[in-house]
Design a protein around this motif. Structure first.
Motif, PDB file in Angstrom:
ATOM      1  N   PRO A   1      -5.773   3.763  -5.519  1.00 42.27           N
ATOM      2  CA  PRO A   1      -6.503   2.480  -5.449  1.00 42.27           C
ATOM      3  C   PRO A   1      -5.653   1.356  -4.886  1.00 42.27           C
ATOM      4  O   PRO A   1      -6.138   0.539  -4.102  1.00 42.27           O
ATOM      5  CB  PRO A   1      -6.877   2.211  -6.900  1.00 42.27           C
ATOM      6  N   LEU A   2      -4.357   1.322  -5.251  1.00 42.03           N
ATOM      7  CA  LEU A   2      -3.468   0.289  -4.712  1.00 42.03           C
ATOM      8  C   LEU A   2      -3.428   0.381  -3.190  1.00 42.03           C
ATOM      9  O   LEU A   2      -3.588  -0.614  -2.485  1.00 42.03           O
ATOM     10  CB  LEU A   2      -2.068   0.473  -5.294  1.00 42.03           C
ATOM     11  N   PHE A   3      -3.279   1.612  -2.678  1.00 40.51           N
ATOM     12  CA  PHE A   3      -3.224   1.835  -1.236  1.00 40.51           C
ATOM     13  C   PHE A   3      -4.508   1.367  -0.557  1.00 40.51           C
ATOM     14  O   PHE A   3      -4.479   0.574   0.384  1.00 40.51           O
ATOM     15  CB  PHE A   3      -2.991   3.328  -0.984  1.00 40.51           C
ATOM     16  N   ILE A   4      -5.644   1.820  -1.098  1.00 32.16           N
ATOM     17  CA  ILE A   4      -6.921   1.517  -0.446  1.00 32.16           C
ATOM     18  C   ILE A   4      -7.194   0.024  -0.453  1.00 32.16           C
ATOM     19  O   ILE A   4      -7.580  -0.564   0.560  1.00 32.16           O
ATOM     20  CB  ILE A   4      -8.049   2.286  -1.143  1.00 32.16           C
ATOM     21  N   LYS A   5      -6.946  -0.614  -1.600  1.00 32.44           N
ATOM     22  CA  LYS A   5      -7.221  -2.045  -1.668  1.00 32.44           C
ATOM     23  C   LYS A   5      -6.316  -2.827  -0.732  1.00 32.44           C
ATOM     24  O   LYS A   5      -6.772  -3.760  -0.061  1.00 32.44           O
ATOM     25  CB  LYS A   5      -7.053  -2.535  -3.106  1.00 32.44           C
ATOM     26  N   SER A   6      -5.052  -2.436  -0.642  1.00 34.10           N
ATOM     27  CA  SER A   6      -4.154  -3.157   0.264  1.00 34.10           C
ATOM     28  C   SER A   6      -4.615  -3.023   1.705  1.00 34.10           C
ATOM     29  O   SER A   6      -4.639  -4.002   2.452  1.00 34.10           O
ATOM     30  CB  SER A   6      -2.736  -2.622   0.162  1.00 34.10           C
ATOM     31  N   ILE A   7      -4.986  -1.784   2.091  1.00 33.09           N
ATOM     32  CA  ILE A   7      -5.377  -1.587   3.491  1.00 33.09           C
ATOM     33  C   ILE A   7      -6.660  -2.362   3.788  1.00 33.09           C
ATOM     34  O   ILE A   7      -6.782  -3.010   4.827  1.00 33.09           O
ATOM     35  CB  ILE A   7      -5.546  -0.082   3.784  1.00 33.09           C
ATOM     36  N   LEU A   8      -7.612  -2.330   2.838  1.00 26.93           N
ATOM     37  CA  LEU A   8      -8.858  -3.077   3.047  1.00 26.93           C
ATOM     38  C   LEU A   8      -8.563  -4.566   3.203  1.00 26.93           C
ATOM     39  O   LEU A   8      -9.101  -5.237   4.082  1.00 26.93           O
ATOM     40  CB  LEU A   8      -9.814  -2.866   1.871  1.00 26.93           C
ATOM     41  N   CYS A   9      -7.672  -5.071   2.337  1.00 25.62           N
ATOM     42  CA  CYS A   9      -7.330  -6.490   2.396  1.00 25.62           C
ATOM     43  C   CYS A   9      -6.661  -6.810   3.723  1.00 25.62           C
ATOM     44  O   CYS A   9      -6.951  -7.842   4.345  1.00 25.62           O
ATOM     45  CB  CYS A   9      -6.429  -6.847   1.227  1.00 25.62           C
ATOM     46  N   ALA A  10      -5.791  -5.894   4.213  1.00 24.25           N
ATOM     47  CA  ALA A  10      -5.101  -6.138   5.479  1.00 24.25           C
ATOM     48  C   ALA A  10      -6.093  -6.192   6.630  1.00 24.25           C
ATOM     49  O   ALA A  10      -6.036  -7.085   7.482  1.00 24.25           O
ATOM     50  CB  ALA A  10      -4.065  -5.050   5.722  1.00 24.25           C
ATOM     51  N   VAL A  11      -7.036  -5.232   6.646  1.00 21.81           N
ATOM     52  CA  VAL A  11      -8.041  -5.216   7.717  1.00 21.81           C
ATOM     53  C   VAL A  11      -8.874  -6.497   7.680  1.00 21.81           C
ATOM     54  O   VAL A  11      -9.104  -7.150   8.705  1.00 21.81           O
ATOM     55  CB  VAL A  11      -8.949  -3.982   7.565  1.00 21.81           C
ATOM     56  N   PHE A  12      -9.270  -6.874   6.478  1.00 17.37           N
ATOM     57  CA  PHE A  12     -10.073  -8.086   6.338  1.00 17.37           C
ATOM     58  C   PHE A  12      -9.307  -9.307   6.838  1.00 17.37           C
ATOM     59  O   PHE A  12      -9.848 -10.142   7.563  1.00 17.37           O
ATOM     60  CB  PHE A  12     -10.458  -8.260   4.866  1.00 17.37           C
ATOM     61  N   LEU A  13      -8.046  -9.378   6.474  1.00 14.29           N
ATOM     62  CA  LEU A  13      -7.223 -10.524   6.885  1.00 14.29           C
ATOM     63  C   LEU A  13      -7.077 -10.570   8.402  1.00 14.29           C
ATOM     64  O   LEU A  13      -7.230 -11.622   9.022  1.00 14.29           O
ATOM     65  CB  LEU A  13      -5.852 -10.403   6.235  1.00 14.29           C
ATOM     66  N   LEU A  14      -6.827  -9.396   9.012  1.00 11.55           N
ATOM     67  CA  LEU A  14      -6.662  -9.354  10.474  1.00 11.55           C
ATOM     68  C   LEU A  14      -7.939  -9.779  11.172  1.00 11.55           C
ATOM     69  O   LEU A  14      -7.905 -10.329  12.260  1.00 11.55           O
ATOM     70  CB  LEU A  14      -6.287  -7.942  10.917  1.00 11.55           C
ATOM     71  N   MET A  15      -9.107  -9.501  10.556  1.00 16.55           N
ATOM     72  CA  MET A  15     -10.346  -9.859  11.213  1.00 16.55           C
ATOM     73  C   MET A  15     -10.726 -11.319  10.990  1.00 16.55           C
ATOM     74  O   MET A  15     -11.392 -11.914  11.831  1.00 16.55           O
ATOM     75  CB  MET A  15     -11.479  -8.944  10.740  1.00 16.55           C
ATOM     76  N   THR A  16     -10.333 -11.906   9.854  1.00 17.56           N
ATOM     77  CA  THR A  16     -10.828 -13.256   9.561  1.00 17.56           C
ATOM     78  C   THR A  16      -9.864 -14.370   9.927  1.00 17.56           C
ATOM     79  O   THR A  16     -10.315 -15.459  10.276  1.00 17.56           O
ATOM     80  CB  THR A  16     -11.171 -13.397   8.076  1.00 17.56           C
TER      81      THR A  16
ATOM     82  N   GLY B   1       0.815  -1.202   0.000  1.00 12.87           N
ATOM     83  CA  GLY B   1       0.000   0.000   0.000  1.00 12.87           C
ATOM     84  C   GLY B   1       0.849   1.252   0.000  1.00 12.87           C
ATOM     85  O   GLY B   1       0.531   2.223  -0.685  1.00 12.87           O
ATOM     86  N   LEU B   2       1.964   1.232   0.738  1.00  9.29           N
ATOM     87  CA  LEU B   2       2.809   2.433   0.813  1.00  9.29           C
ATOM     88  C   LEU B   2       3.379   2.807  -0.556  1.00  9.29           C
ATOM     89  O   LEU B   2       3.638   3.972  -0.815  1.00  9.29           O
ATOM     90  CB  LEU B   2       3.947   2.216   1.810  1.00  9.29           C
ATOM     91  N   PHE B   3       3.573   1.793  -1.427  1.00  7.79           N
ATOM     92  CA  PHE B   3       4.055   2.125  -2.776  1.00  7.79           C
ATOM     93  C   PHE B   3       3.020   2.898  -3.574  1.00  7.79           C
ATOM     94  O   PHE B   3       3.349   3.565  -4.539  1.00  7.79           O
ATOM     95  CB  PHE B   3       4.435   0.858  -3.537  1.00  7.79           C
ATOM     96  N   GLY B   4       1.752   2.767  -3.160  1.00  8.51           N
ATOM     97  CA  GLY B   4       0.699   3.454  -3.908  1.00  8.51           C
ATOM     98  C   GLY B   4       0.424   4.859  -3.399  1.00  8.51           C
ATOM     99  O   GLY B   4      -0.332   5.602  -4.013  1.00  8.51           O
ATOM    100  N   VAL B   5       1.029   5.249  -2.237  1.00  5.08           N
ATOM    101  CA  VAL B   5       0.734   6.570  -1.673  1.00  5.08           C
ATOM    102  C   VAL B   5       1.203   7.652  -2.644  1.00  5.08           C
ATOM    103  O   VAL B   5       2.340   7.630  -3.093  1.00  5.08           O
ATOM    104  CB  VAL B   5       1.425   6.739  -0.306  1.00  5.08           C
ATOM    105  N   GLY B   6       0.293   8.561  -2.950  1.00  4.23           N
ATOM    106  CA  GLY B   6       0.625   9.635  -3.877  1.00  4.23           C
ATOM    107  C   GLY B   6       0.667   9.127  -5.294  1.00  4.23           C
ATOM    108  O   GLY B   6       1.661   8.582  -5.737  1.00  4.23           O
TER     109      GLY B   6
END
Lengths: 170, 138, 99
Positions: free
Chosen positions: B62-77, B53-58
């Protein structure tokens, strides 16, 4: 329109907005068709899973609770990284120094959502894995049992997260 | 700067992934293996996702947002999956390794099995009643 | 992002997944295999990240320097792997009551 159905409607609207926000974040486009399909799908999702949400989810719309959630995340990550280093050292140590077993601890959290978050946090933190929840009792597999005292165990495993989670969810 | 942080995160995440998988092979029973695999591999992959995600900052949000969403989902499931598999392992009779020092779950597992058996018996009873009524009609 | 780093990362993840495959093949009980499959699914998300950071070919029409659509694959993979492990757990729980 009475208070109960009004609350239900607010809940549906919130769920609709959240699903639509998620859709837009994933698509990152304001194309007419994307927005239209997003609105339709979020509507169906809201109607479909609105009634199945756990009770007391409205409490989460309070910004004060978000503040505690923001505090909770780095706190949780600190313990998570510590847990990982602990387990990693146990794994690469030539003798595999473990002293596993399943212990029973007690939590004072009441709501299901809080207990679910507690169980997840316990699983991701030092050497513990939630196996089952039965009412107020948690059954936990502990990779390195340190003490035989019931109260100390509760403090060690549950005590870290309980106060913050109670502020967030109850 | 951001790229350096991302590279470090990526590397640490990879190290955790490997350690988790070594734990999966070396530790003695299902529960210990689940400990190693869920903790290390989940955190490792979350770190890799955040680094991505950090590579997508600036520029590439979309790369950033999708990575963070995937990370949150993974941490929860991921913990939920490990919990479900361990519980079912215990209920279906997988024993703890010999090094284990304590086992407080035996009684509760018996209760769960008894509930399952009771449900099975009820289904059986209902089926028999249906069969009987069909025979009576015929 | 240097391709060398990505290649090394890929070899590391391949090594991890080989360890998982070892557990899937050897695992004495079914839950062992289930845990290993779950772990393999999580590692696949790591592969998706590497593929997302892989530089696009210079003649590609895409404006982005990365293939970020692989992150969508990662999200879908996470969801499906989660549902799969829950289904496996449900199946294993009802399988045998006395052992």
């Amino acid at each position: 329109m009475n208070g109960s159905s009004q609350r239900k409607l607010a809940r549906l609207l919130m769920l609709f907005l959240m699903s639509f926000a998620l859709w837009e974040l994933l698509f990152w486009s304001l194309n007419f068709w994307v927005v239209l399909v997003g609105i339709l799908l979020s509507f169906f999702v809201a109607i479909g899973i609105g009634p199945r949400l756990p009770a007391g989810i409205e409490k989460l719309f309070n910004p004060v609770r978000w503040l505690y959630l923001v505090i909770y995340i780095p706190y949780f990550f600190y313990y998570c990284v510590r847990a990982n280093l602990d387990v990693a050292i146990r794994v690469i140590h030539p003798d595999v120094p473990i002293r596993p077993g399943i212990v029973k601890v007690h939590t004072s959290l009441e709501s299901d959502l809080a207990k679910a978050f507690l169980a997840n946090s316990i699983t991701l933190t030092p050497g513990t894995l939630t196996i089952d929840i039965d009412g107020q009792d948690l059954y936990i597999h502990w990779i390195n049992i340190q003490t035989d005292d019931y109260q100390k165990r509760c403090d060690e495993i549950v005590g870290r997260f309980e106060p913050l989670l109670r502020r967030i969810f109850e | 700067m951001l790229e350096t942080i991302a590279l470090w995160l990526f590397g640490i995440g990879l190290a955790f992934d490997v350690l988790g998988c070594i734990g999966l092979v070396r530790l003695p029973d299902v529960y210990n293996r689940a400990q190693a695999s869920t903790k290390c591999v989940t955190l490792g992959t979350t770190m890799i996702l955040v680094a991505t995600g950090l590579f997508g900052v600036g520029g590439n949000w979309p790369l950033f947002i999708k990575s963070i969403l995937c990370a949150v989902f993974l941490l929860m499931t991921a913990p939920v999956g490990a919990h479900a598999i361990c519980r079912s392992a215990y209920v279906s009779g997988v024993k703890l390794a010999d090094v284990s020092v304590e086992d407080a779950f035996t009684q509760r597992a018996r209760t769960i099995r008894a509930e399952h058996r009771q449900r099975a018996d009820e289904i059986e009873k209902n089926l028999r009643e249906v069969e009987k009524s069909e025979e009576a009609e015929a | 992002m240097s391709p060398t780093f990505l290649e090394v990362a890929m070899y590391v993840l391949i090594f991890s997944s080989l360890l998982c495959l070892d557990r899937i093949g050897r695992g004495p009980t079914a839950p062992d295999r289930a845990i290993a499959i779950d772990t393999l699914g999580t590692i696949m998300i790591g592969f998706c990240c590497i593929m997302a950071l892989w530089p696009t070919p210079t003649d590609s029409p895409s404006a982005s320097p990365f293939m970020d659509y692989y992150m969508t694959v990662a999200i879908a993979w996470a969801i499906i792997s989660f549902i799969g492990s829950l289904a496996l757990a449900k199946y294993l729980e009802g399988r045998c009551y006395d052992a």
